[in-house]
Structures are given as C-alpha cells and as structure tokens.
Design an enzyme around this catalytic site. Structure first.
Site, PDB file in Angstrom:
ATOM      1  N   ARG A 198     -10.793  95.811  40.724  1.00  0.00           N
ATOM      2  CA  ARG A 198     -11.433  97.120  40.892  1.00  0.00           C
ATOM      3  C   ARG A 198     -12.689  96.940  41.732  1.00  0.00           C
ATOM      4  NH1 ARG A 198     -13.614  94.465  36.885  1.00  0.00           N
ATOM      5  NH2 ARG A 198     -15.622  95.071  36.033  1.00  0.00           N
ATOM      6  N   TYR A 256      -4.837  81.822  24.675  1.00  0.00           N
ATOM      7  CA  TYR A 256      -5.833  81.432  25.683  1.00  0.00           C
ATOM      8  C   TYR A 256      -5.842  79.905  25.854  1.00  0.00           C
ATOM      9  CZ  TYR A 256     -10.597  81.264  27.741  1.00  0.00           C
ATOM     10  OH  TYR A 256     -11.705  81.067  28.542  1.00  0.00           O
TER      11      TYR A 256
HETATM   12  C1  AKB Z   1     -14.255  82.728  25.155  1.00  0.00           C
HETATM   13  O1  AKB Z   1     -14.969  82.817  24.146  1.00  0.00           O
HETATM   14  O2  AKB Z   1     -13.074  83.108  25.191  1.00  0.00           O
HETATM   15  C2  AKB Z   1     -14.839  82.080  26.385  1.00  0.00           C
HETATM   16  C3  AKB Z   1     -14.547  80.622  26.408  1.00  0.00           C
HETATM   17  C4  AKB Z   1     -15.297  79.687  25.550  1.00  0.00           C
HETATM   18  O3  AKB Z   1     -13.687  80.205  27.128  1.00  0.00           O
HETATM   19  N1  AKB Z   1     -16.242  82.328  26.431  1.00  0.00           N
END
Ligand code: AKB
Length: 316
Positions: A36, A142
């Site tokens: 964006r 993640y």
């Molecule tokens: C998160 O908290 O996801 C990030 C990281 C530590 O990668 N700040």
C-alpha cells in the site's frame, strides 16, 4: 554504490531502514516498495516508491530489473501472533514472498538480505545463551516459516551462488512505526502507555524473558552485515543478534527512573504467552561479533531514556 530494492518498506523495520539507507547510499539508490502507499509519509516522499504485493513474483522481478538494482532486502512478512491466527495466509505470504524475492535475486545476480527471528527456535532449543548452531524445532507457523526461510537462503547461496545474508532479530523496539502482530510488541506498547496513561497492562506474563534490541542497533546490524567481507562469513543465514534479555518488570523498573509513578499490571494473553514460552530467554551473538563485528550500542537504560524522550516529542 549499491542500488537497493526493499520490500515491506512501510513496516516497522522498513520505515526506518529506508531513511537510513537513503542517508548512506543516496535517496535515488533505494527503491521502497510496499503493498500500500501512505500519503505524506517520509518513505514515500523521500525517494522512489512502488506498489508491490510480494506474492506477485513477476512484478517483483520487473521492478528489480527496471530499477537495475544490485541488492534486494526482503522485509515483507506477517509476524508471529498474526501468523498463528492466520497460518495459511502466513505460509503463502512469508514463504511465497521469500521465494519470489530469492528468484529475482538469482536471475538478476543481486545481493540479498532477509531477517529471520528468535522465533526460529522452539521449546527443545537450549533456553539460555542459545547458541548460533543448535536445535531448531519451532512450534509456531512463524517459526516454521523462519527456519524454512533460513534453509532456503542457504540453499540459494550453495546451489546458485546468491550472496544471501541474514540475522535472527530479537524483538525490535522503536518509536517511529509501531510493530503489528508480534509477540514482543509489549516492549514497544509499554513506552507509549507510560507516556499517555502512566500505566500499562501487559499481555506477556511477569518473569518471561525475551531478547530485544533498539531499532538504531538493528539498522546498523543490517548495513554492517551487508558490507561485511564475505571471506570472513562462516555463517550467512542467519546470525543471532541481541542487545538485552529482559522481562516486563525490567522495562517497568527502567521506566520508573523517569516516571516514578508508572504502574505495571498483567492480563496474560494465552496465545502470545505460549509463543513467548517456546522462545529462548537469551541468545548468544558471538558468531555475529566474531564474523562481522556486530555490536549493540543501546542497553535497556540508554534505550529507555531515548524512547521516552522521542515519544514525548511525538505524542504530547
Ligand atoms: C515477533 O514478536 O513476532 C517479532 C519477532 C521476535 O520476530 N517481533
């Protein structure tokens, strides 16, 4: 002189990295891209800016080619808490964006940077002074993305000779752009609330240690690693870097040196607490120090003083 394309330029790291890179290499040498465009934003107003959805590999390649860049810094990603809420989106964005960026770097012979994270570690990793090379079996989407990303970057270096480099960032603290969807974000929010309300309710529990770093140190680390003599690099993806290992009470105590009445309470979020509990208490950055001279300038006290001063100017 480098010519750099940066993805995720309006995010927490990008907002400050773009300005720093433009200072160091020249405004026209840094092409900022994001999904964006913000009006009246320093990143958009201070040099080239292009709209880019990183899952669109063709557009990424075309932009990198048109602007004749020799370096790609790929920052666009979903952070840990958002990735846990939307795992499939996280896989598609975090891995799809990364492989597109690596492909552009391979085809155009670019140097490459992408950040990994302390999230690349998991519950079976040694928790204290976590070594550079150790067990990586994360239990979050993640973390799965970050470990896969580290391996993919190593693969592109070994297989295709792409000059890939990366760090494992801890929680990053800054006063410019707020982070979104991270587990370590409490350590940013607490400063805003200290200034605005004199009190903060933490979603991360008392005694939960995680590594953190102030943004100026993170920006210097990226530039130092990218400028490092490749013959000195034993590792590439990704170096442990950290400035401090802290828990909420430590931050509160540092804030009370400036705001004595500051009050800290807790309302723990089980999802983000579980993520934090699966991460190290502290990581060992010796490899980064030895191989490319990593050094953090800001400890908790120095960072707190700077954060509070800068935020007072911004918020009051
Ligand atoms: C998160 O908290 O996801 C990030 C990281 C530590 O990668 N700040």
């Amino acid at each position: 002189m480098k010519k750099i394309l940066v993805t995720g330029a309006l995010g927490q790291i990008g907002s400050e990295l773009i300005m720093k890179l433009r200072e160091v290499y020249g405004a026209d040498q840094v092409v900022a891209t994001d999904i964006r465009k913000k009006e009246a934003d320093p990143v958009v107003d201070s040099g080239p800016f292009e709209i880019l959805d990183v899952t669109d590999g063709n557009r990424m390649f075309e932009l990198a080619k048109t602007h004749q860049v020799d370096t790609i810094m790929h920052l666009a990603a979903l952070l840990s808490a958002t990735a846990e809420a939307k795992p499939l989106l996280a896989w598609n964005l975090n891995m799809g964006g990364l492989v597109n960026a690596l492909e552009a770097a391979r085809e155009l012979n670019c140097q490459f940077f992408t950040p990994s994270s302390i999230g690349a570690f998991g519950p079976s990793t040694p928790k204290d002074n976590t070594p550079q090379d150790t067990i990586q079996r994360p239990t979050t989407m993640y973390g799965v993305n970050k470990v896969s990303g580290e391996l993919l970057c190593d693969y592109y270096y070994q297989k295709f000779g792409v000059d890939t480099r990366g760090v494992r960032f801890p929680g990053l603290i800054s006063y410019v752009a707020p982070p979104g969807g991270g587990t370590t974000d409490y350590a940013v929010d607490i400063y805003y609330k200290a200034i605005l309300d004199g009190a903060y309710t933490s979603y991360i529990g008392k005694g939960t240690y995680m590594d953190m770093m102030y943004m100026p140190d993170a920006l210097n680390a990226i530039i130092a690693l990218m400028e490092a003599d490749p013959s000195k690099l034993i590792h590439r993806n990704a170096f442990n870097v950290t400035a401090m290992s802290i828990e909420p009470e430590d931050v509160a105590a540092a804030i009370r040196k400036h705001i004595p009445t500051f009050a800290l309470s807790y309302d723990v979020d089980p999802v983000r607490q579980a993520i934090a509990d699966s991460w190290p208490n502290s990581i060992d950055a010796t490899a980064a120090m030895n191989e490319w001279g990593f050094k953090a300038e800001f400890d908790l006290e120095k960072m707190t003083e700077d954060m509070l001063t800068k935020l007072r100017g911004k918020l009051l």
